[in-house]
Design an enzyme around this catalytic site. Structure first.
Site, short mmCIF file in Angstrom:
data_model
loop_
_atom_site.label_atom_id
_atom_site.label_comp_id
_atom_site.label_asym_id
_atom_site.label_seq_id
_atom_site.Cartn_x
_atom_site.Cartn_y
_atom_site.Cartn_z
N LYS A 12 0.86 -1.20 0.00
CA LYS A 12 0.00 0.00 0.00
C LYS A 12 0.90 1.25 0.00
O LYS A 12 1.94 1.25 -0.64
CB LYS A 12 -0.98 -0.04 1.18
CG LYS A 12 -1.72 -1.39 1.22
CD LYS A 12 -2.82 -1.47 2.22
CE LYS A 12 -3.48 -2.84 2.14
NZ LYS A 12 -4.60 -2.99 3.03
N HIS A 93 -8.59 -3.35 -5.86
CA HIS A 93 -8.49 -3.52 -4.41
C HIS A 93 -9.62 -2.73 -3.75
O HIS A 93 -10.00 -1.66 -4.23
CB HIS A 93 -7.12 -3.02 -3.92
CG HIS A 93 -6.87 -3.35 -2.49
ND1 HIS A 93 -7.41 -2.59 -1.46
CD2 HIS A 93 -6.20 -4.37 -1.91
CE1 HIS A 93 -7.06 -3.14 -0.31
NE2 HIS A 93 -6.33 -4.22 -0.56
N GLU A 95 -9.72 -0.82 -1.32
CA GLU A 95 -9.39 0.58 -1.01
C GLU A 95 -9.52 1.46 -2.25
O GLU A 95 -9.93 2.61 -2.17
CB GLU A 95 -7.99 0.67 -0.39
CG GLU A 95 -8.00 0.16 1.04
CD GLU A 95 -6.71 -0.49 1.50
OE1 GLU A 95 -5.66 -0.28 0.87
OE2 GLU A 95 -6.77 -1.24 2.50
N GLU A 163 -11.11 -10.98 -0.92
CA GLU A 163 -10.79 -10.18 0.26
C GLU A 163 -12.05 -9.58 0.84
O GLU A 163 -12.50 -8.51 0.40
CB GLU A 163 -9.83 -9.05 -0.13
CG GLU A 163 -8.53 -9.53 -0.72
CD GLU A 163 -7.43 -8.49 -0.51
OE1 GLU A 163 -6.44 -8.83 0.15
OE2 GLU A 163 -7.57 -7.36 -0.98
N GLY A 169 -7.32 -5.36 7.19
CA GLY A 169 -6.71 -4.42 8.12
C GLY A 169 -7.44 -4.32 9.46
O GLY A 169 -7.18 -3.40 10.23
P1 PGA Z 1 -4.37 -6.85 5.55
O1 PGA Z 1 -4.61 -6.27 4.07
O2 PGA Z 1 -3.54 -8.09 5.40
O3 PGA Z 1 -3.64 -5.76 6.28
O4 PGA Z 1 -5.71 -7.15 6.13
C1 PGA Z 1 -4.93 -7.12 3.01
C2 PGA Z 1 -5.08 -6.35 1.75
O5 PGA Z 1 -5.49 -5.18 1.80
O6 PGA Z 1 -4.79 -6.86 0.65
#
Ligand code: PGA
Length: 247
Positions: A12, A93, A95, A163, A169
């Site tokens: 990220k 993703h 995000e 995911e 996160g």
């Molecule tokens: P994380 O993130 O392992 O911190 O939960 C996964 C991702 O965003 O691909």
């Protein structure tokens, strides 16, 4: 597992180019004898430049634009990434979808552009907690797959990352049944869309760490991980690679 599992570290917006370079170098020294696993690093764009990397280690980008070039301030083309020896590109993703308004339509354009340049997209899909609580997980995943892959002829070079948004996160990993069911469902949708393909890796992502890797990698249908937080720390990332390599 009959496919070589993948351990992908999505950094990220973390690590400067020099920190990233040092990290990759340290990982190469810590896990020098990886035979059965592919390890992919996803630095931010500036960290992709001037990195020398050899299998089983690979470089990936966290995003790209679908056009070859032009007046798109702030964007990066696939050709620019290729010159940095990028082989994999994360697309969609959560995000990017949530914070930067990406939708299935522009995600689809990116996937097609990446495949036409012979690179490998990692298409991220996953439901919100509201979808899950309303029993809409499968509908949502199916829609992301169908719209994300529209017009894609073969998925042999595609990777899917499941995911669940509520697990990213948060420290809250999906449980074994949830992961098994989602991967199984994704696989069944892909089988319907691409009856000839059984090559497509399906990765799990969402709070993967050193403690849960051993259990998660045993789940049938899990072909590796897309890891955020735990990919930033040398010891955790190295031990996850080692667990996956041995299982
Ligand atoms: P994380 O993130 O392992 O911190 O939960 C996964 C991702 O965003 O691909």
């Amino acid at each position: 597992m009959n496919k070589k599992p993948i351990v992908a570290g999505n950094w990220k917006m973390n690590k400067t180019p020099s920190q990233g370079k040092e990290f990759i170098h340290d990982i190469e020294k810590l896990v020098p004898d990886i035979q059965n696993t592919k390890v992919i690093f996803f630095p931010a764009y500036p960290g992709l430049f001037d990195i020398k990397i050899n299998p089983p280690f690979y470089l990936g980008a966290q995003n790209c634009h679908w056009e070859d070039s032009g007046a798109f301030t702030g964007e990066v083309s696939i050709e620019m990434l290729r010159e940095c020896y990028v082989e994999y590109i994360i697309i969609g993703h959560s995000e990017r979808r949530q914070l930067f308004n990406e939708n299935n339509n522009n995600i689809n354009k990116k996937i097609k552009a990446i495949l036409s340049e012979n690179l490998k997209p990692i298409l991220c899909i996953g439901e919100t907690i509201e979808h899950r609580n309303s029993g809409l997980t499968e509908d949502f995943l199916q829609n992301q797959l169908v719209e994300g892959l529209e017009g894609v002829e073969s998925i042999d070079d595609c990777i899917i990352a499941y995911e669940p948004i509520w697990a990213i996160g948060t420290g809250e990993t999906a449980d074994k049944d949830q992961i098994y069911n989602a991967h199984n469902f994704i696989n069944s949708v892909l089988k319907k869309l691409y009856p000839e393909s059984n090559n497509c890796h399906i990765l799990y992502g969402g709070s993967v760490n050193t403690e849960n890797t051993k259990d998660l990698i045993q789940i049938s249908g899990v072909d590796g991980f897309l890891i955020g937080g735990a990919s930033l720390n040398i010891d955790s990332f190295a031990s996850i690679i080692n667990y996956v390599e041995k299982n």
